[in-house]
Write a protein that holds these residues in place. Structure first.
Motif, PDB file in Angstrom:
ATOM      1  N   VAL A 197       3.555   3.255   7.299  1.00  0.00           N
ATOM      2  CA  VAL A 197       3.128   3.906   6.052  1.00  0.00           C
ATOM      3  C   VAL A 197       3.304   2.953   4.871  1.00  0.00           C
ATOM      4  CG1 VAL A 197       3.622   5.783   4.446  1.00  0.00           C
ATOM      5  CG2 VAL A 197       3.595   6.222   6.905  1.00  0.00           C
ATOM      6  N   ILE A 198       4.425   2.249   4.830  1.00  0.00           N
ATOM      7  CA  ILE A 198       4.694   1.314   3.730  1.00  0.00           C
ATOM      8  C   ILE A 198       3.665   0.187   3.711  1.00  0.00           C
ATOM      9  CG2 ILE A 198       6.322  -0.415   2.875  1.00  0.00           C
ATOM     10  CD1 ILE A 198       8.574   1.445   3.896  1.00  0.00           C
ATOM     11  N   VAL A 199       3.379  -0.368   4.889  1.00  0.00           N
ATOM     12  CA  VAL A 199       2.379  -1.444   4.972  1.00  0.00           C
ATOM     13  C   VAL A 199       1.009  -0.922   4.553  1.00  0.00           C
ATOM     14  CG1 VAL A 199       1.173  -3.033   6.534  1.00  0.00           C
ATOM     15  CG2 VAL A 199       3.643  -2.727   6.732  1.00  0.00           C
ATOM     16  N   GLY A 200       0.688   0.318   4.967  1.00  0.00           N
ATOM     17  CA  GLY A 200      -0.594   0.905   4.599  1.00  0.00           C
ATOM     18  C   GLY A 200      -0.723   1.093   3.096  1.00  0.00           C
ATOM     19  N   ILE A 201       0.338   1.583   2.447  1.00  0.00           N
ATOM     20  CA  ILE A 201       0.312   1.780   0.990  1.00  0.00           C
ATOM     21  C   ILE A 201       0.229   0.437   0.268  1.00  0.00           C
ATOM     22  CG2 ILE A 201       1.654   2.597  -0.981  1.00  0.00           C
ATOM     23  CD1 ILE A 201       2.748   4.808   0.853  1.00  0.00           C
ATOM     24  N   ALA A 202       1.020  -0.532   0.744  1.00  0.00           N
ATOM     25  CA  ALA A 202       0.985  -1.859   0.123  1.00  0.00           C
ATOM     26  C   ALA A 202      -0.400  -2.482   0.264  1.00  0.00           C
ATOM     27  CB  ALA A 202       2.042  -2.757   0.758  1.00  0.00           C
ATOM     28  N   GLY A 203      -1.017  -2.308   1.412  1.00  0.00           N
ATOM     29  CA  GLY A 203      -2.357  -2.841   1.627  1.00  0.00           C
ATOM     30  C   GLY A 203      -3.366  -2.242   0.667  1.00  0.00           C
ATOM     31  N   TYR A 204      -3.208  -0.961   0.355  1.00  0.00           N
ATOM     32  CA  TYR A 204      -4.129  -0.315  -0.585  1.00  0.00           C
ATOM     33  C   TYR A 204      -4.025  -0.943  -1.973  1.00  0.00           C
ATOM     34  CZ  TYR A 204      -5.852   2.994  -4.005  1.00  0.00           C
ATOM     35  OH  TYR A 204      -6.493   3.551  -5.081  1.00  0.00           O
ATOM     36  N   PHE A 205      -2.797  -1.176  -2.435  1.00  0.00           N
ATOM     37  CA  PHE A 205      -2.630  -1.758  -3.764  1.00  0.00           C
ATOM     38  C   PHE A 205      -3.155  -3.192  -3.822  1.00  0.00           C
ATOM     39  CE2 PHE A 205       0.484   1.720  -4.233  1.00  0.00           C
ATOM     40  CZ  PHE A 205       0.043   2.220  -5.454  1.00  0.00           C
TER      41      PHE A 205
ATOM     42  N   SER B 143     -19.323   2.552  -1.881  1.00  0.00           N
ATOM     43  CA  SER B 143     -17.994   3.102  -1.621  1.00  0.00           C
ATOM     44  C   SER B 143     -16.979   2.461  -2.566  1.00  0.00           C
ATOM     45  CB  SER B 143     -17.577   2.840  -0.169  1.00  0.00           C
ATOM     46  OG  SER B 143     -18.403   3.533   0.729  1.00  0.00           O
ATOM     47  N   THR B 144     -16.014   3.226  -2.977  1.00  0.00           N
ATOM     48  CA  THR B 144     -14.932   2.666  -3.784  1.00  0.00           C
ATOM     49  C   THR B 144     -13.867   2.104  -2.856  1.00  0.00           C
ATOM     50  OG1 THR B 144     -13.650   4.722  -3.849  1.00  0.00           O
ATOM     51  CG2 THR B 144     -15.345   4.424  -5.544  1.00  0.00           C
ATOM     52  N   ARG B 145     -12.961   1.341  -3.419  1.00  0.00           N
ATOM     53  CA  ARG B 145     -11.864   0.789  -2.611  1.00  0.00           C
ATOM     54  C   ARG B 145     -10.973   1.918  -2.077  1.00  0.00           C
ATOM     55  NH1 ARG B 145     -13.545  -3.147  -5.893  1.00  0.00           N
ATOM     56  NH2 ARG B 145     -13.190  -5.340  -5.279  1.00  0.00           N
ATOM     57  N   ARG B 146     -10.810   2.963  -2.866  1.00  0.00           N
ATOM     58  CA  ARG B 146     -10.015   4.109  -2.399  1.00  0.00           C
ATOM     59  C   ARG B 146     -10.710   4.795  -1.231  1.00  0.00           C
ATOM     60  NH1 ARG B 146      -7.767   8.642  -6.460  1.00  0.00           N
ATOM     61  NH2 ARG B 146      -6.492   6.842  -7.022  1.00  0.00           N
ATOM     62  N   ASP B 147     -12.019   5.029  -1.358  1.00  0.00           N
ATOM     63  CA  ASP B 147     -12.780   5.613  -0.248  1.00  0.00           C
ATOM     64  C   ASP B 147     -12.581   4.783   1.012  1.00  0.00           C
ATOM     65  OD1 ASP B 147     -13.830   7.501  -1.979  1.00  0.00           O
ATOM     66  OD2 ASP B 147     -15.664   6.355  -2.346  1.00  0.00           O
ATOM     67  N   TYR B 148     -12.718   3.475   0.829  1.00  0.00           N
ATOM     68  CA  TYR B 148     -12.664   2.582   1.985  1.00  0.00           C
ATOM     69  C   TYR B 148     -11.298   2.641   2.659  1.00  0.00           C
ATOM     70  CZ  TYR B 148     -12.766  -1.514   4.910  1.00  0.00           C
ATOM     71  OH  TYR B 148     -12.684  -2.344   5.999  1.00  0.00           O
ATOM     72  N   TRP B 149     -10.244   2.532   1.863  1.00  0.00           N
ATOM     73  CA  TRP B 149      -8.912   2.473   2.470  1.00  0.00           C
ATOM     74  C   TRP B 149      -8.523   3.805   3.108  1.00  0.00           C
ATOM     75  CZ3 TRP B 149      -6.870  -1.989   3.546  1.00  0.00           C
ATOM     76  CH2 TRP B 149      -5.553  -2.046   3.995  1.00  0.00           C
ATOM     77  N   LEU B 150      -8.894   4.901   2.485  1.00  0.00           N
ATOM     78  CA  LEU B 150      -8.608   6.206   3.080  1.00  0.00           C
ATOM     79  C   LEU B 150      -9.405   6.410   4.367  1.00  0.00           C
ATOM     80  CD1 LEU B 150      -8.465   8.535  -0.062  1.00  0.00           C
ATOM     81  CD2 LEU B 150      -6.550   7.833   1.401  1.00  0.00           C
TER      82      LEU B 150
END
Length: 258
Positions: free
Chosen positions: A242-250, A107-114
């Motif tokens: 939403v902001i925390v979720g986006i920040a966590g992804y980066f 899995s990629t990090r994007r897959d995982y976070w989504l």
């Protein structure tokens, strides 16, 4: 050499595109032990409900006050929020226990976070529907027939089922992403990162308090909160989630699995 380059190119393509199958696999991975997301929170809430019912019976038996006054007292109970503290831990565990495993299986990090975000949305929606409905049942049965109040408390039961759903959903989503986001900071920068995060959070809070105090802006702030109402307040909480979720992804894009 060509094979390696091709493999690396394919990997880069995978990192940059959304893969629904892989994302859903992350959701299923997180749901391998459904008790973590769907069992324990309801055990906590059920225990709080049982304690509230017993207290109501004791108070009813020992008090000479009218039932209406006792029910009004129950409106200040925080028992309905009892699962929130556990859900912060769930957010932590969701990343700490599955991130390395998921990446190890392609899995990629994007897959995982989504995938994790979808799981958080499902859990928040499930809890929100149930709690909003229990509020209405509690009101319809006059406190479960004994004048007890657990769900019809604090802000609940005042603005209808829709608002109870929205406020619960926003709160659940926020605490889940806070737990997950804090874990990504630890995985990226370890203890030093957590110490810096805590220091920055404390510094920001103190700066806000100092600014509001020295400028005599507390009344204006309270007036503003009053003007946006409960819908606005929980809208801000949903935006913060939403902001925390986006920040966590980066942050998780650079996190090192161990």
């Amino acid at each position: 050499m060509t094979a390696v380059a091709t493999a690396q190119t394919g990997r880069l393509v995978d990192e940059r595109r959304v893969r629904p199958g892989e994302i859903w696999r992350i959701v299923r991975l997180l749901a391998v032990n459904p008790a973590i997301f769907f069992g324990v929170p309801w055990m906590i809430l059920g225990g709080a409900w049982a304690v509230t019912m017993i207290l109501a019976l004791i108070i009813q038996g020992a008090s000479s006050e009218p039932t209406a006054e006792i029910q009004e007292g129950f409106r200040y109970s925080w028992a309905v929020l009892s699962p929130q503290w556990y859900l912060v831990v769930v957010g932590v565990q969701a990343v700490a226990f599955t991130f390395s495993f998921a990446l190890g299986f392609g899995s990629t990090r994007r897959d995982y976070w989504l995938g994790m975000s979808i799981m958080f949305v499902l859990v928040s929606a499930e809890m929100a529907v149930a709690i909003a409905t229990l509020v209405q049942i509690e009101k319809a049965t006059n406190g479960w027939g004994i004048g007890a109040g657990m769900f019809d408390a604090l802000w609940y039961g005042q603005l209808g089922w829709g608002f109870d759903f929205f406020s619960t959903f926003a709160l659940q989503l926020f605490v889940l992403f806070v737990g997950a986001g804090a874990t990504t900071v630890y995985m990226r920068w370890r203890v030093r990162g957590m110490l810096v995060l805590a220091a920055c959070a404390i510094a920001v809070v103190l700066a806000i308090i100092a600014t509001l105090t020295f400028t005599d802006s507390w009344p204006a702030l309270m007036s503003w909160f009053g003007s946006i109402g409960l819908f606005g307040l929980f809208g801000l909480l949903a935006a913060a989630a939403v902001i925390v979720g986006i920040a966590g992804y980066f942050v998780v894009r650079r996190a090192t699995p161990r």
